[in-house]
Scaffold this active site. Sequence first.
Site, PDB file in Angstrom:
ATOM      1  N   TYR A  55       0.655  -1.171  -0.020  1.00 44.16           N
ATOM      2  CA  TYR A  55      -0.043   0.079  -0.046  1.00 44.16           C
ATOM      3  C   TYR A  55       1.010   1.338   0.009  1.00 44.16           C
ATOM      4  O   TYR A  55       2.044   1.419   0.680  1.00 44.16           O
ATOM      5  CB  TYR A  55      -0.928   0.024   1.552  1.00 44.16           C
ATOM      6  CG  TYR A  55      -2.074   0.512   1.210  1.00 44.16           C
ATOM      7  CD1 TYR A  55      -3.182   0.142   0.385  1.00 44.16           C
ATOM      8  CD2 TYR A  55      -2.286   1.744   2.025  1.00 44.16           C
ATOM      9  CE1 TYR A  55      -4.556   0.751  -0.131  1.00 44.16           C
ATOM     10  CE2 TYR A  55      -3.645   2.569   1.815  1.00 44.16           C
ATOM     11  CZ  TYR A  55      -4.663   1.796   1.039  1.00 44.16           C
ATOM     12  OH  TYR A  55      -5.906   2.672   1.030  1.00 44.16           O
ATOM     13  N   ASN A 108     -16.386   0.816   2.289  1.00 41.26           N
ATOM     14  CA  ASN A 108     -17.026   0.680   1.290  1.00 41.26           C
ATOM     15  C   ASN A 108     -18.130   1.194   0.671  1.00 41.26           C
ATOM     16  O   ASN A 108     -18.133   1.795  -0.316  1.00 41.26           O
ATOM     17  CB  ASN A 108     -17.398  -0.885   1.149  1.00 41.26           C
ATOM     18  CG  ASN A 108     -16.354  -1.676   1.103  1.00 41.26           C
ATOM     19  OD1 ASN A 108     -16.337  -3.138   1.510  1.00 41.26           O
ATOM     20  ND2 ASN A 108     -15.021  -1.464   0.884  1.00 41.26           N
ATOM     21  N   SER A 163     -18.132  -7.522  -4.568  1.00 38.79           N
ATOM     22  CA  SER A 163     -17.304  -7.145  -3.446  1.00 38.79           C
ATOM     23  C   SER A 163     -18.014  -5.991  -2.322  1.00 38.79           C
ATOM     24  O   SER A 163     -19.305  -5.741  -2.834  1.00 38.79           O
ATOM     25  CB  SER A 163     -16.203  -6.474  -4.040  1.00 38.79           C
ATOM     26  OG  SER A 163     -16.624  -5.062  -4.494  1.00 38.79           O
ATOM     27  N   GLY A 164     -17.774  -5.611  -1.316  1.00 37.09           N
ATOM     28  CA  GLY A 164     -18.249  -4.730  -0.596  1.00 37.09           C
ATOM     29  C   GLY A 164     -18.507  -3.426  -1.210  1.00 37.09           C
ATOM     30  O   GLY A 164     -19.685  -2.983  -0.999  1.00 37.09           O
ATOM     31  N   ARG A 217     -17.536 -13.040 -11.249  1.00 38.14           N
ATOM     32  CA  ARG A 217     -16.570 -14.217 -11.959  1.00 38.14           C
ATOM     33  C   ARG A 217     -17.606 -15.296 -11.893  1.00 38.14           C
ATOM     34  O   ARG A 217     -18.615 -15.521 -10.896  1.00 38.14           O
ATOM     35  CB  ARG A 217     -15.526 -14.307 -10.975  1.00 38.14           C
ATOM     36  CG  ARG A 217     -14.287 -13.589 -11.349  1.00 38.14           C
ATOM     37  CD  ARG A 217     -13.138 -13.811 -10.741  1.00 38.14           C
ATOM     38  NE  ARG A 217     -13.508 -13.517  -9.225  1.00 38.14           N
ATOM     39  CZ  ARG A 217     -12.318 -13.632  -8.139  1.00 38.14           C
ATOM     40  NH1 ARG A 217     -11.182 -14.241  -8.581  1.00 38.14           N
ATOM     41  NH2 ARG A 217     -12.612 -13.603  -7.065  1.00 38.14           N
ATOM     42  N   GLY A 243      -7.814  -3.320  -8.044  1.00 37.92           N
ATOM     43  CA  GLY A 243      -7.092  -4.054  -9.107  1.00 37.92           C
ATOM     44  C   GLY A 243      -7.017  -5.370  -8.655  1.00 37.92           C
ATOM     45  O   GLY A 243      -5.760  -5.818  -8.769  1.00 37.92           O
ATOM     46  N   MET A 244      -7.960  -6.202  -8.282  1.00 38.48           N
ATOM     47  CA  MET A 244      -7.936  -7.321  -7.642  1.00 38.48           C
ATOM     48  C   MET A 244      -7.067  -8.240  -8.575  1.00 38.48           C
ATOM     49  O   MET A 244      -6.364  -9.304  -8.289  1.00 38.48           O
ATOM     50  CB  MET A 244      -9.336  -7.894  -7.383  1.00 38.48           C
ATOM     51  CG  MET A 244      -9.925  -6.998  -6.450  1.00 38.48           C
ATOM     52  SD  MET A 244      -9.215  -7.176  -4.836  1.00 38.48           S
ATOM     53  CE  MET A 244      -9.913  -8.724  -4.105  1.00 38.48           C
ATOM     54  N   LYS A 256     -17.926 -10.646   3.384  1.00 37.17           N
ATOM     55  CA  LYS A 256     -16.506  -9.942   4.083  1.00 37.17           C
ATOM     56  C   LYS A 256     -16.530 -10.357   5.570  1.00 37.17           C
ATOM     57  O   LYS A 256     -17.439 -10.733   6.132  1.00 37.17           O
ATOM     58  CB  LYS A 256     -17.071  -8.215   4.202  1.00 37.17           C
ATOM     59  CG  LYS A 256     -16.015  -7.473   4.857  1.00 37.17           C
ATOM     60  CD  LYS A 256     -16.526  -6.125   4.764  1.00 37.17           C
ATOM     61  CE  LYS A 256     -16.518  -5.133   3.619  1.00 37.17           C
ATOM     62  NZ  LYS A 256     -15.489  -5.193   2.792  1.00 37.17           N
TER      63      LYS A 256
END
Lengths: 371, 371
Positions: B80, B159, B186-187, B208, B280-281, B366
Amino acid sequence: MYRAEFEAAEKVFSSRFVSTVSGSLPTQSKAIVYSKHGPPEQVLSVKHIPLGPLGPNKVLVKILAASVNPADINVIQGTYPVKTSFVNGIDFVGGNEGVGQVIAAGENVHTVSPGDWVLPITRAIGSWQTYAIAECNDLLNLGQVEGVSHVSAATISVNPPTAYRMIKDFAQLQPGDVIIQNSANSGVGQAVIQLAHAWGFKTVNVVRNRPNLEVLIKQLKDLGADMVVTEEQLRTPEIMRQIAALGPAPKLGLNGVGGKSATNVARLLGRHAHFVTYGGMSKEPVALPTSLFIFKDIKCFGFWLNEWFELHPFSQRKQLFTELLDLVRQGKLKEPTHELFSLSTKTDAELTSAIGASLSGFLNGKLVLVP
Amino acid sequence: MYRAEFEAAEKVFSSRFVSTVSGSLPTQSKAIVYSKHGPPEQVLSVKHIPLGPLGPNKVLVKILAASVNPADINVIQGTYPVKTSFVNGIDFVGGNEGVGQVIAAGENVHTVSPGDWVLPITRAIGSWQTYAIAECNDLLNLGQVEGVSHVSAATISVNPPTAYRMIKDFAQLQPGDVIIQNSANSGVGQAVIQLAHAWGFKTVNVVRNRPNLEVLIKQLKDLGADMVVTEEQLRTPEIMRQIAALGPAPKLGLNGVGGKSATNVARLLGRHAHFVTYGGMSKEPVALPTSLFIFKDIKCFGFWLNEWFELHPFSQRKQLFTELLDLVRQGKLKEPTHELFSLSTKTDAELTSAIGASLSGFLNGKLVLVP
């Protein structure tokens, strides 16, 4: 109808044609034409085409010089988003940019007079020919131009306005700020260097390595480039140090290439910088690391001059060209490096193959067709 | 100094501690800590750490629930952009998001009172623990909260505000306009679906493929999703027809994945659309065809909530959370799907390995830590 228009035209010809034309008006134009999409070398041919009648709102123009731009090639290839609507048996004349001189004007034409120089700025008139008949409303009247060469005027409608708008309309630059661009020796690139220099901005200019690199570096520095580097040098610590020494990190990046070149230019931008794509010579997508978006707040845009023209009134378009021509007269915006090809002395094969080869980017400058 | 602060704290404790705490105040916290960067499974451990004194501007908070977000993992990995400044032998507590209840307040604290719920919104307090001592100025006071679950409050700081700002601050959307997003489960994705639905915008949601796809589709549709499609379906003519039938072409694209997924989402955007990257998973760059920039005028931005917090005054941050909590109370913004992990009943190894696995994106929602 055809006959009536033709008679009206003849009447106009006899009453108004200009002193520069002696004797009878031309009835045909030597033109580089195509009637289907494909590789330029294969679909282009040189023909003498009839000029047709001079309707009441029409203008007969002698083309003084006409440029060959990448977008012209893409139009012929059929890869441009604005497609040519072919009609069986009809030839379309190539070319979107050039300067003409008015030879004769139709009955209702009040915006131009014989002798004036004109630029096509709302619609392509097919500039790759010796004469053209155009709607007067499609032309910007430059008047009786002095201090501007044929080549400067013929190459001022596409590349310099693209450079101008990209520098002015995205980042809010202050004198001393740095612009970084790839494709720096392209027509747009040369205009960016000169306009940035005229307005007090610095430029880092990325070019491809080549045998005569030193000659190119000198050319671009003579135009006002602060740094000229190759794609390979760009990520070296020494070059990054030199860029850092120029001033604040680049606030504006200009991309005419895409692919790895675009990525490397974008990586050198400062926080909150603007990154503007106007071309994709590498044919590869613009690939940017996610972190540049999220953590450096790089903002990415595209620029397309056609769209700018569509979205802005005629007065603003005219003002843009007036400013650019003033910069030409002041010596601040020079003719691009170019190679002249004469429609009368070059063979047909030489003309069409030179146009086909113009996309390689390793020419001795922009191809300019002259009568 | 330490001693004096401690005595001051003790005095405060005795005079102001809250009715929900019976008997003596806690002197230590059970915490998930790390003291160097690396893979979470390897560098995280569970420890009982001393709570230290309650200085005059400090607040003792009982953590009611704390979330595990992808950014927390990146902080621990050291990838990060905001790095942890390690001091030898000092443990850092993981976690940036959570909700706490004030147990006791230091002498000069006037902004919160015992019993209030608080969110850390200016600086991480280390939310993966049972108790924390925080600067009162780092906390947003929610007051005596009703109608909001611990999980909703614990997951509202990262989020939902990211979703809120991305929907509001880029494209100028009108009711009926379409948003397309990847990482829709996602959150952030779940918050986007619900906020868009609450505000009258439609969403196309890309996920996905997976064994229990139908369950996920139903979950997201129950939240208000108009369409849910897999990455593979996205470019099929049938799905493109369905998207076209939803309304005008999507004016806003949201990207939490990058790579091919980002490219495919961007291709479905309408002219002049905005494309915002917040994650950017896939760990692949955002690759966009040049033509999207030039001819479709797609404008690309990044969004980082940290930066939004830095650039906006406390009043605006507070207003944002007030609006989000109101939407929670109205049932328009539900708890994200989540899995609770109790710091007291799970083993240390279960806790650290669950946190390490949370980036895979195939969890049952989550991860939320509770006492």
